[in-house]
Design an enzyme around this catalytic site. Structure first.
Site, PDB file in Angstrom:
ATOM      1  N   CYS A   1     100.760   2.744  31.689  1.00  0.00           N
ATOM      2  CA  CYS A   1      99.453   3.101  31.160  1.00  0.00           C
ATOM      3  C   CYS A   1      99.369   4.615  30.915  1.00  0.00           C
ATOM      4  O   CYS A   1      99.936   5.097  29.942  1.00  0.00           O
ATOM      5  CB  CYS A   1      98.344   2.581  32.071  1.00  0.00           C
ATOM      6  SG  CYS A   1      96.805   2.324  31.176  1.00  0.00           S
TER       7      CYS A   1
ATOM      8  N   ASP B   1      92.395  -7.023  47.430  1.00  0.00           N
ATOM      9  CA  ASP B   1      92.848  -8.238  48.121  1.00  0.00           C
ATOM     10  C   ASP B   1      93.203  -9.351  47.132  1.00  0.00           C
ATOM     11  O   ASP B   1      94.049 -10.196  47.430  1.00  0.00           O
ATOM     12  CB  ASP B   1      91.785  -8.734  49.103  1.00  0.00           C
ATOM     13  CG  ASP B   1      91.900  -8.016  50.446  1.00  0.00           C
ATOM     14  OD1 ASP B   1      93.027  -7.630  50.812  1.00  0.00           O
ATOM     15  OD2 ASP B   1      90.874  -7.821  51.116  1.00  0.00           O
TER      16      ASP B   1
ATOM     17  N   HIS C   1      99.426  -2.892  32.558  1.00  0.00           N
ATOM     18  CA  HIS C   1      99.776  -2.767  33.978  1.00  0.00           C
ATOM     19  C   HIS C   1     100.592  -3.981  34.435  1.00  0.00           C
ATOM     20  O   HIS C   1     100.019  -4.962  34.914  1.00  0.00           O
ATOM     21  CB  HIS C   1      98.508  -2.678  34.830  1.00  0.00           C
ATOM     22  CG  HIS C   1      97.770  -1.401  34.665  1.00  0.00           C
ATOM     23  ND1 HIS C   1      98.046  -0.284  35.439  1.00  0.00           N
ATOM     24  CD2 HIS C   1      96.781  -1.035  33.818  1.00  0.00           C
ATOM     25  CE1 HIS C   1      97.239   0.703  35.070  1.00  0.00           C
ATOM     26  NE2 HIS C   1      96.461   0.270  34.088  1.00  0.00           N
TER      27      HIS C   1
ATOM     28  N   GLU D   1     102.223  -4.352  36.995  1.00  0.00           N
ATOM     29  CA  GLU D   1     102.186  -4.535  38.452  1.00  0.00           C
ATOM     30  C   GLU D   1     101.178  -5.586  38.899  1.00  0.00           C
ATOM     31  O   GLU D   1     101.207  -6.033  40.039  1.00  0.00           O
ATOM     32  CB  GLU D   1     101.922  -3.195  39.161  1.00  0.00           C
ATOM     33  CG  GLU D   1     100.527  -2.612  39.020  1.00  0.00           C
ATOM     34  CD  GLU D   1     100.348  -1.704  37.813  1.00  0.00           C
ATOM     35  OE1 GLU D   1     101.061  -1.908  36.812  1.00  0.00           O
ATOM     36  OE2 GLU D   1      99.474  -0.814  37.852  1.00  0.00           O
TER      37      GLU D   1
ATOM     38  N   MET E   1     102.681   5.915  30.158  1.00  0.00           N
ATOM     39  CA  MET E   1     103.159   5.748  28.785  1.00  0.00           C
ATOM     40  C   MET E   1     102.560   6.833  27.901  1.00  0.00           C
ATOM     41  O   MET E   1     103.234   7.443  27.068  1.00  0.00           O
ATOM     42  CB  MET E   1     102.776   4.379  28.221  1.00  0.00           C
ATOM     43  CG  MET E   1     103.231   4.229  26.774  1.00  0.00           C
ATOM     44  SD  MET E   1     102.355   2.985  25.806  1.00  0.00           S
ATOM     45  CE  MET E   1     101.323   4.007  24.774  1.00  0.00           C
TER      46      MET E   1
END
Ligand code: GLN
Length: 558
Positions: free
Chosen positions: A380, A71, A517, A519, A383
């Site tokens: 990650c 969240d 990361h 994202e 890669m």
């Protein structure tokens, strides 16, 4: 002093409390207010770091390196909150703090109890967010009303108005108003029961967010208000929407932010919602479309890739495109002809992950992307797979592997670094194989310098970036030279040049692997540069494939 909004959930779980809390944050920010959001999770684990993604979805990582509930990802995507360890508490973390204090003699011989010691600890965790000029602290309580586990949290939030004043706190309760087909009606009873339960523990909600699959008629709102002891205007319809980014707009139409402004006496202008309108417009009417293959092992559970999915959607928004996801189980790719799976994809992404399962399938997906010149994005573990694939199939280092998958590996191109320089603490960190997790993780934001005229630099348009990490293994520098000589570029390095953070391939339309990361830092209103660049290359390559009519994308690639 900050105001407090507490959000609880009733009737059933999965009503989207995290999104509702985030949308409230977005609306208040759009009114020029400063917000922060906190999640209180009733489970005993100290943090979700040890939880399987199958059970609890993605582990979100904050800039300061805290492993948190997913969240918090919504909070950071909908608002400009920069979360820290203070924004997520579990029951375990609260008890841990209390027990530590007890051992230090902090309680002076008292019997340590849930009330007041645990509840006081929770209250101080909540109130610690009243700092840095924050106007509103939004606190989401995990779980559903009626759960035994969340009771101490509910008792703590019940008490807060006694400390801060009733006029400075609001309780929101998210419920479900289901449509019963056989009766042809929406039903308010589950909501009434849920509110009754909340009142039994001493909390009278100020407003209800009613999830429903259709518009809630005024008559029904009137009824809910009467039975739940709230004002009619405080019954907010939260109807199902096509995209989660429409939620702030829906809640605004229902008068939610006006209600908050009135209660807290905020004298702000109406919210500026143009950015959200634009996001929703692009998602609903895109000019382009791309299909991205997602090669992972948790593909049955989309929550495991929450931030990743959202970031790709953001990359789509930046390119006026919708993104279709083609979920591929990496173990399947080990057993079958890979062509069958990839004929209709415009880009391939291998996300982060742990453990050996499906690794060879991921490596095959990388090989396919490299050889067929399909845009590739490795994150990650993605890669690390890209490096292993290149070492094996281009550099002829057949035994190349990660020591995570083969501890005896003769060519550990990905390995556990014994020590490394931590730019956050300016100290040398040592990994210890004795620790429970088998070595310390590199967690949170780390700086990275980008090389000129690389895909990375073109995307970010700046030379220094900070990105978030969550991994143990690193690229082994002994192999840098040979890989470089065969066409792999190390376009992103730590400031001391010792840690490889980004790899790329020359002579490929777009092939990028990053050890971090990205994202965790993308927003619909500010799409992340790498996702934007990846989707853009997928669109470009797709276009370049189609001038030859009558041929499928796959035939072209062959
Ligand atoms: N398992 C790998 C490591 O620990 C990659 C982790 C990840 O993808 N987050 O280094």
């Amino acid at each position: 002093m900050a105001k407090y909004i507490f959000l609880t959930g009733g009737v059933v779980s999965s009503l989207g409390k995290g999104i509702a809390a985030s949308a409230i944050g977005a609306l208040l920010e759009a009114r020029g207010l400063k917000v922060t959001l906190q999640k209180l999770d009733p489970y005993i684990n100290l943090d979700p770091g040890t939880l399987s993604p199958f059970q609890h979805g993605e582990v979100y990582v904050t800039e300061d390196g805290t492993e948190t509930d997913l969240d918090l990802g919504h909070y950071e995507r909908f608002t400009h909150v920069q979360s820290t360890q203070k924004n997520n508490y579990t029951t375990g973390k609260i008890y841990f703090n209390v027990i530590k204090k007890e051992r230090l003699g902090h309680y002076l011989g008292q019997t340590v109890q849930v009330v007041p010691h645990i509840t006081d600890e929770i209250k101080s965790a909540i109130r610690s967010l009243d700092c840095d000029g924050v106007d509103v602290v939004i606190v989401e309580i995990g779980g559903t009303i009626g759960d035994i586990e969340s009771l101490p949290f509910l008792e703590a939030i019940r008490q807060i108005p006694y400390d801060v004043g009733r006029e400075n706190a609001m309780y929101f309760h998210l419920t479900l108003v289901p449509y019963i087909g056989s009766a042809g009606e929406l039903k308010s009873k589950p909501t009434q029961h849920s509110v009754k339960e909340l009142r039994e523990i001493g909390i009278q909600p100020d407003a209800l967010l009613c999830r429903s699959d259709r518009e809630i008629p005024q008559e029904m709102k009137k009824k809910i208000a009467l039975h739940c002891n709230i004002e009619e205007e405080s019954v907010i319809g939260a109807i199902d929407v096509e995209t989660i980014y429409e939620v702030p707009l829906v809640l605004h139409r229902e008068g939610l932010d006006t209600l908050i402004a009135k209660k807290f006496k905020f004298n702000t202008d109406p919210p500026k919602l143009d950015v959200w309108h634009n996001v929703v417009k692009t998602i609903k009417n895109p000019s382009n479309e791309v299909t991205i293959a997602m090669v992972g092992k948790y593909i049955g559970l989309r929550d495991a890739y929450k931030s990743l999915i959202e970031s790709l959607i953001h990359g789509g928004i930046a390119n006026d495109a919708s993104v279709n996801f083609k979920w591929l189980d990496s173990e399947e790719l080990e057993k079958h002809e890979i062509d069958e799976y990839m004929s209709d994809v415009d880009g391939i992404l291998v996300p982060g992950g742990f453990g050996i399962r499906g690794i060879e399938g991921k490596i095959r997906a990388v090989q396919y992307a490299r050889e067929k010149k399909i845009p590739y994005f490795g994150i990650c573990l993605g890669m690390q797979c890209a490096v292993i694939e290149f070492a094996r199939n281009v550099c002829g280092i057949t035994g190349a592997n990660s020591s995570e998958f083969d501890t005896e590996c003769t060519e550990p191109i990905i390995y556990l670094m014994e020590q490394w320089f931590d730019f956050k603490t300016n100290t040398v960190q040592k990994r210890s194989m004795e620790s429970e997790k088998g070595g310390t993780m590199r967690l949170g934001g780390y700086p990275c310098l980008l090389q000129e005229s690389s895909n990375a630099k073109d995307a970010y348009k700046k030379a220094e970036i900070t990105e978030r990490h969550r991994h143990r293994y690193e690229f082994n520098n002994n192999y840098r030279e040979i890989l470089q000589s065969k066409g792999m570029r190390f376009s992103g390095l730590s400031p001391d040049g010792k840690l490889v953070e980004i790899v790329e391939l020359t002579g490929h339309p777009w092939f990028l692997g990053c050890q971090f990361h990205p994202e965790f830092k993308s927003r619909p209103t500010e799409p992340h540069p790498l996702f934007k660049a990846f989707i853009s290359s997928a669109i470009r390559e797709k276009r370049s494939l189609f001038p030859t009519h009558g041929m499928t994308a796959l035939e072209q690639r062959r």
